[in-house]
Design a protein around this motif. Structure first.
Motif, PDB file in Angstrom:
ATOM      1  N   MET A 193       0.843  -1.205   0.000  1.00  0.00           N
ATOM      2  CA  MET A 193       0.000   0.000   0.000  1.00  0.00           C
ATOM      3  C   MET A 193       0.881   1.259   0.000  1.00  0.00           C
ATOM      4  O   MET A 193       0.576   2.242  -0.671  1.00  0.00           O
ATOM      5  N   PHE A 194       1.964   1.220   0.751  1.00  0.00           N
ATOM      6  CA  PHE A 194       2.911   2.343   0.729  1.00  0.00           C
ATOM      7  C   PHE A 194       3.484   2.531  -0.682  1.00  0.00           C
ATOM      8  O   PHE A 194       3.692   3.654  -1.129  1.00  0.00           O
ATOM      9  N   ARG A 195       3.760   1.410  -1.363  1.00  0.00           N
ATOM     10  CA  ARG A 195       4.294   1.531  -2.733  1.00  0.00           C
ATOM     11  C   ARG A 195       3.292   2.221  -3.651  1.00  0.00           C
ATOM     12  O   ARG A 195       3.658   3.068  -4.468  1.00  0.00           O
ATOM     13  N   ALA A 196       2.030   1.876  -3.494  1.00  0.00           N
ATOM     14  CA  ALA A 196       0.999   2.529  -4.320  1.00  0.00           C
ATOM     15  C   ALA A 196       0.953   4.022  -4.017  1.00  0.00           C
ATOM     16  O   ALA A 196       0.834   4.851  -4.933  1.00  0.00           O
ATOM     17  N   ALA A 197       1.075   4.379  -2.744  1.00  0.00           N
ATOM     18  CA  ALA A 197       1.070   5.803  -2.370  1.00  0.00           C
ATOM     19  C   ALA A 197       2.275   6.514  -2.968  1.00  0.00           C
ATOM     20  O   ALA A 197       2.146   7.591  -3.565  1.00  0.00           O
ATOM     21  N   ALA A 198       3.450   5.908  -2.810  1.00  0.00           N
ATOM     22  CA  ALA A 198       4.685   6.535  -3.303  1.00  0.00           C
ATOM     23  C   ALA A 198       4.602   6.785  -4.801  1.00  0.00           C
ATOM     24  O   ALA A 198       5.022   7.831  -5.297  1.00  0.00           O
ATOM     25  N   HIS A 199       4.025   5.834  -5.518  1.00  0.00           N
ATOM     26  CA  HIS A 199       3.907   5.935  -6.973  1.00  0.00           C
ATOM     27  C   HIS A 199       3.113   7.173  -7.372  1.00  0.00           C
ATOM     28  O   HIS A 199       3.346   7.747  -8.434  1.00  0.00           O
ATOM     29  N   ALA A 200       2.173   7.600  -6.526  1.00  0.00           N
ATOM     30  CA  ALA A 200       1.310   8.743  -6.844  1.00  0.00           C
ATOM     31  C   ALA A 200       1.742  10.012  -6.097  1.00  0.00           C
ATOM     32  O   ALA A 200       1.026  11.019  -6.121  1.00  0.00           O
ATOM     33  N   GLY A 201       2.869   9.964  -5.404  1.00  0.00           N
ATOM     34  CA  GLY A 201       3.303  11.148  -4.657  1.00  0.00           C
ATOM     35  C   GLY A 201       2.402  11.461  -3.474  1.00  0.00           C
ATOM     36  O   GLY A 201       2.282  12.608  -3.055  1.00  0.00           O
ATOM     37  N   ALA A 202       1.754  10.432  -2.930  1.00  0.00           N
ATOM     38  CA  ALA A 202       0.813  10.630  -1.819  1.00  0.00           C
ATOM     39  C   ALA A 202       1.431  10.160  -0.505  1.00  0.00           C
ATOM     40  O   ALA A 202       2.262   9.254  -0.483  1.00  0.00           O
ATOM     41  N   ALA A 203       0.989  10.752   0.577  1.00  0.00           N
ATOM     42  CA  ALA A 203       1.403  10.317   1.907  1.00  0.00           C
ATOM     43  C   ALA A 203       0.442   9.249   2.429  1.00  0.00           C
ATOM     44  O   ALA A 203      -0.708   9.166   2.002  1.00  0.00           O
ATOM     45  N   CYS A 204       0.941   8.438   3.374  1.00  0.00           N
ATOM     46  CA  CYS A 204       0.098   7.464   4.077  1.00  0.00           C
ATOM     47  C   CYS A 204      -0.256   8.027   5.449  1.00  0.00           C
ATOM     48  O   CYS A 204       0.621   8.509   6.167  1.00  0.00           O
ATOM     49  N   PHE A 205      -1.536   7.948   5.803  1.00  0.00           N
ATOM     50  CA  PHE A 205      -2.050   8.427   7.088  1.00  0.00           C
ATOM     51  C   PHE A 205      -2.431   7.193   7.888  1.00  0.00           C
ATOM     52  O   PHE A 205      -3.375   6.488   7.530  1.00  0.00           O
ATOM     53  N   VAL A 206      -1.659   6.911   8.946  1.00  0.00           N
ATOM     54  CA  VAL A 206      -1.686   5.573   9.542  1.00  0.00           C
ATOM     55  C   VAL A 206      -2.090   5.573  11.010  1.00  0.00           C
ATOM     56  O   VAL A 206      -1.527   6.311  11.823  1.00  0.00           O
ATOM     57  N   HIS A 207      -3.054   4.721  11.328  1.00  0.00           N
ATOM     58  CA  HIS A 207      -3.293   4.304  12.714  1.00  0.00           C
ATOM     59  C   HIS A 207      -2.380   3.088  12.916  1.00  0.00           C
ATOM     60  O   HIS A 207      -2.538   2.067  12.251  1.00  0.00           O
ATOM     61  N   LEU A 208      -1.434   3.197  13.844  1.00  0.00           N
ATOM     62  CA  LEU A 208      -0.393   2.179  14.009  1.00  0.00           C
ATOM     63  C   LEU A 208      -0.974   0.802  14.330  1.00  0.00           C
ATOM     64  O   LEU A 208      -2.082   0.680  14.845  1.00  0.00           O
ATOM     65  N   ARG A 209      -0.160  -0.232  14.069  1.00  0.00           N
ATOM     66  CA  ARG A 209      -0.599  -1.615  14.248  1.00  0.00           C
ATOM     67  C   ARG A 209      -0.940  -1.942  15.695  1.00  0.00           C
ATOM     68  O   ARG A 209      -1.846  -2.735  15.962  1.00  0.00           O
ATOM     69  N   ALA A 210      -0.217  -1.357  16.638  1.00  0.00           N
ATOM     70  CA  ALA A 210      -0.440  -1.728  18.043  1.00  0.00           C
ATOM     71  C   ALA A 210      -0.136  -0.537  18.936  1.00  0.00           C
ATOM     72  O   ALA A 210       0.723   0.278  18.638  1.00  0.00           O
ATOM     73  N   PRO A 211      -0.855  -0.443  20.049  1.00  0.00           N
ATOM     74  CA  PRO A 211      -0.671   0.687  20.957  1.00  0.00           C
ATOM     75  C   PRO A 211       0.260   0.358  22.117  1.00  0.00           C
ATOM     76  O   PRO A 211       0.744  -0.766  22.259  1.00  0.00           O
ATOM     77  N   GLY A 212       0.451   1.365  22.941  1.00  0.00           N
ATOM     78  CA  GLY A 212       1.111   1.179  24.237  1.00  0.00           C
ATOM     79  C   GLY A 212       2.448   0.476  24.143  1.00  0.00           C
ATOM     80  O   GLY A 212       3.335   0.898  23.402  1.00  0.00           O
ATOM     81  N   SER A 213       2.556  -0.625  24.868  1.00  0.00           N
ATOM     82  CA  SER A 213       3.851  -1.301  24.985  1.00  0.00           C
ATOM     83  C   SER A 213       4.360  -1.812  23.642  1.00  0.00           C
ATOM     84  O   SER A 213       5.557  -2.037  23.482  1.00  0.00           O
ATOM     85  N   GLU A 214       3.475  -2.005  22.670  1.00  0.00           N
ATOM     86  CA  GLU A 214       3.888  -2.487  21.352  1.00  0.00           C
ATOM     87  C   GLU A 214       4.076  -1.363  20.334  1.00  0.00           C
ATOM     88  O   GLU A 214       4.371  -1.613  19.161  1.00  0.00           O
ATOM     89  N   SER A 215       3.878  -0.118  20.788  1.00  0.00           N
ATOM     90  CA  SER A 215       3.814   0.969  19.805  1.00  0.00           C
ATOM     91  C   SER A 215       5.172   1.348  19.223  1.00  0.00           C
ATOM     92  O   SER A 215       5.239   1.889  18.121  1.00  0.00           O
ATOM     93  N   VAL A 216       6.259   1.070  19.950  1.00  0.00           N
ATOM     94  CA  VAL A 216       7.585   1.361  19.381  1.00  0.00           C
ATOM     95  C   VAL A 216       7.808   0.491  18.141  1.00  0.00           C
ATOM     96  O   VAL A 216       8.220   0.983  17.080  1.00  0.00           O
ATOM     97  N   ASN A 217       7.491  -0.796  18.250  1.00  0.00           N
ATOM     98  CA  ASN A 217       7.588  -1.679  17.075  1.00  0.00           C
ATOM     99  C   ASN A 217       6.687  -1.194  15.954  1.00  0.00           C
ATOM    100  O   ASN A 217       7.040  -1.226  14.780  1.00  0.00           O
ATOM    101  N   ALA A 218       5.477  -0.803  16.351  1.00  0.00           N
ATOM    102  CA  ALA A 218       4.494  -0.395  15.345  1.00  0.00           C
ATOM    103  C   ALA A 218       4.944   0.852  14.595  1.00  0.00           C
ATOM    104  O   ALA A 218       4.742   0.971  13.387  1.00  0.00           O
ATOM    105  N   LEU A 219       5.579   1.765  15.317  1.00  0.00           N
ATOM    106  CA  LEU A 219       6.092   2.969  14.652  1.00  0.00           C
ATOM    107  C   LEU A 219       7.258   2.615  13.732  1.00  0.00           C
ATOM    108  O   LEU A 219       7.369   3.137  12.621  1.00  0.00           O
ATOM    109  N   GLU A 220       8.112   1.684  14.194  1.00  0.00           N
ATOM    110  CA  GLU A 220       9.227   1.246  13.334  1.00  0.00           C
ATOM    111  C   GLU A 220       8.706   0.644  12.029  1.00  0.00           C
ATOM    112  O   GLU A 220       9.295   0.839  10.963  1.00  0.00           O
ATOM    113  N   GLU A 221       7.584  -0.068  12.099  1.00  0.00           N
ATOM    114  CA  GLU A 221       7.031  -0.666  10.880  1.00  0.00           C
ATOM    115  C   GLU A 221       6.742   0.399   9.818  1.00  0.00           C
ATOM    116  O   GLU A 221       7.128   0.260   8.657  1.00  0.00           O
ATOM    117  N   VAL A 222       6.077   1.478  10.219  1.00  0.00           N
ATOM    118  CA  VAL A 222       5.710   2.471   9.202  1.00  0.00           C
ATOM    119  C   VAL A 222       6.890   3.364   8.825  1.00  0.00           C
ATOM    120  O   VAL A 222       6.960   3.855   7.692  1.00  0.00           O
TER     121      VAL A 222
END
Ligand SMILES: [Zn+2]
Length: 479
Positions: A193-222
């Protein structure tokens, strides 16, 4: 003789008459840093003059003692109907955008609002609704079936990417992702999905995969997805995803920005979140992940707190639930960071919902600027207008003319009393108009006048430029 000569010299200048002038307001512009008493001349929906000397207009607003700011731009506004636009306008919002969840059918969404909207509107093409369509999920706004809980096949991932690309070709303002609501989506699927956005010069607006104690990993993902693909990324509601980890997420974002990653974030000014009780957010184990229990949940329709007995009943029924879970220190850390935008994440349905839907922007000005001094007025206005406009400007160049008070800019303005501006809504009564917002202009047309709503529809679409017909047909041949 000399007096007559002076008069002649002045006549051509004073003959200029604007559609509307705003007199004697304290004009605060986050782009230039201007904070001074000025008169504004508005014609044809644009700011034509910013002057320390009086201007002449066919109509006038006396802004003596009031602040004149660029209209607020809400990047995260799920409520996209006439009811919600009224609350937005009364909160100083001139542009409301559904960027996080987004929509599947971009043309239909924009067509539905054409010439019907009180304020400006726009949407992303959303991975959530696209995945729901591809996987035939029975859910409503958020998935409850396969789109939440089943890994997609390669063919389904390809179909999602194709539909995201199609939505972008139809002018979607970005790509929305809510990974916590589609937890079965693989990291590879998200990358696609990020590749599709990049192809069109668009940004991704993301609710992260996991909150709280897992949110550092989730931020690293995006962050990784953004670095790999080149698509800019905007992280939704940092404090309600980060919870106690919010200060760490903010420092990670600052580090990434220092290394030229195009990443931004936003927050809403409340210590409670809201979501759908039937969504994947409340899959088994939610108490541990979110760090809360049944009593921290409040049923939006009645205001009652949940219990182990009522929870399964409401989960079967489905509906909005308020989660009292954001540590005040997380909110304060995000509030104090000048790069964190303000966005409501709001949406009312028949007057029910979260108070952020109607009170976010006045709450920042009243509670956090005036009462607690958590930030200065110019910083607050910048977080609520210029920064969100800049976030979209690469994809939607027309946004360069919003979020600022500049000659030639769109006359989207919020005029408020800094001594009284305040939110009026509460968890028990979310459908209350903010107070102290005196006048709001959308494309030069007053939508709020002397604190009262007007029955007008000057709102225009915020949409990326559509390819020309010739180019569009060439693209279709390619695919
Ligand atoms: Zn969200």
């Amino acid at each position: 003789m000399r007096a007559a000569w002076v008069l002649l010299l002045l006549t051509p200048l004073s003959a200029q008459q604007y559609d509307l002038v705003i007199r004697n307001g304290r004009v605060v512009d986050p782009e230039s840093g201007l904070d001074a008493i000025r008169n504004l001349g508005i014609s044809a929906g644009k700011i034509q003059a910013i002057s320390a000397t009086p201007l002449d207009g066919r109509a006038a607003i006396d802004a003596t003692g009031l602040v004149v700011a660029p209209g607020f731009i809400d990047l995260h506004s799920h409520g996209q109907d006439a009811e919600n636009y009224r609350y937005k306008a009364m909160d100083g919002v001139t542009t409301a955008l559904e960027m996080e969840v987004g929509v599947a059918d971009v043309d239909a969404w924009y067509d539905h609002r054409k010439n019907q909207a009180l304020i400006n509107y726009g949407a992303s093409v959303g991975h959530i609704p696209v995945r729901m369509r591809v996987m035939r999920d029975p859910g409503g706004f958020l998935p409850t079936g396969d789109a939440a809980h089943r890994a997609a096949t390669d063919e389904e991932i390809a179909a999602c990417r194709r539909q995201i690309a199609e939505g972008l070709a139809r002018g979607a303002a970005g790509v929305g992702l809510g990974i916590q609501y589609t937890p079965a989506a693989s990291r590879w699927e998200i990358l696609e999905m990020f590749r599709a956005a990049a192809h069109a010069g668009a940004a991704c607006f993301v609710h992260l995969r996991a909150p709280g104690s897992e949110s550092v990993n989730a931020l690293e993902e995006v962050m990784a997805a953004s670095a790999l693909t080149g698509a800019p990324v905007h992280v939704a509601h940092i404090a309600s995803s980060g919870l106690a980890e919010t200060p760490r997420l903010l420092s990670m974002i600052a580090e990434a920005r220092a290394r030229q990653l195009d990443i931004t974030t936003e927050m809403y000014p409340y210590t409670a979140a809201m979501s759908a009780i039937e969504s994947a957010l409340f899959d088994p184990g939610w108490q541990g992940v979110l760090g809360i229990g049944y009593g921290d949940l409040q049923w939006a329709a009645t205001g009652e707190r949940l219990t182990p007995e009522s929870f399964p009943r409401f989960r079967t029924l489905g509906g909005g639930v308020i989660l009292h879970m954001i540590p005040p220190a997380a909110l304060e850390a995000a509030m104090a960071n000048p790069d964190v935008m303000i966005a409501s994440d709001g949406g009312l349905l028949n007057g029910k919902g979260h108070p952020r839907s109607s009170g976010t922007f006045a709450r920042v000005l009243g509670h956090y600027v005036r009462e607690t001094g958590a930030m200065g007025l110019l910083d607050a206005i910048r977080k609520m207008s210029l920064l969100p406009a800049q976030r979209l400007a690469q994809r939607v160049p027309a946004m360069r003319n919003k979020g600022c008070i500049r000659e030639g800019a769109d006359a989207d303005l919020a005029i408020f009393d800094p001594l009284t501006v305040a939110d009026a809504s509460s968890y028990e009564n979310p459908a209350r108009y903010s107070i102290g917002i005196r006048s709001v202009l959308v494309n030069g047309v007053p939508v709020v006048s002397e604190g009262r709503l007007r029955n007008v529809t000057p709102g225009r679409p915020v949409r990326a430029p559509l390819p020309s017909v010739a180019h569009a047909s060439a693209c279709r041949r390619d695919s």
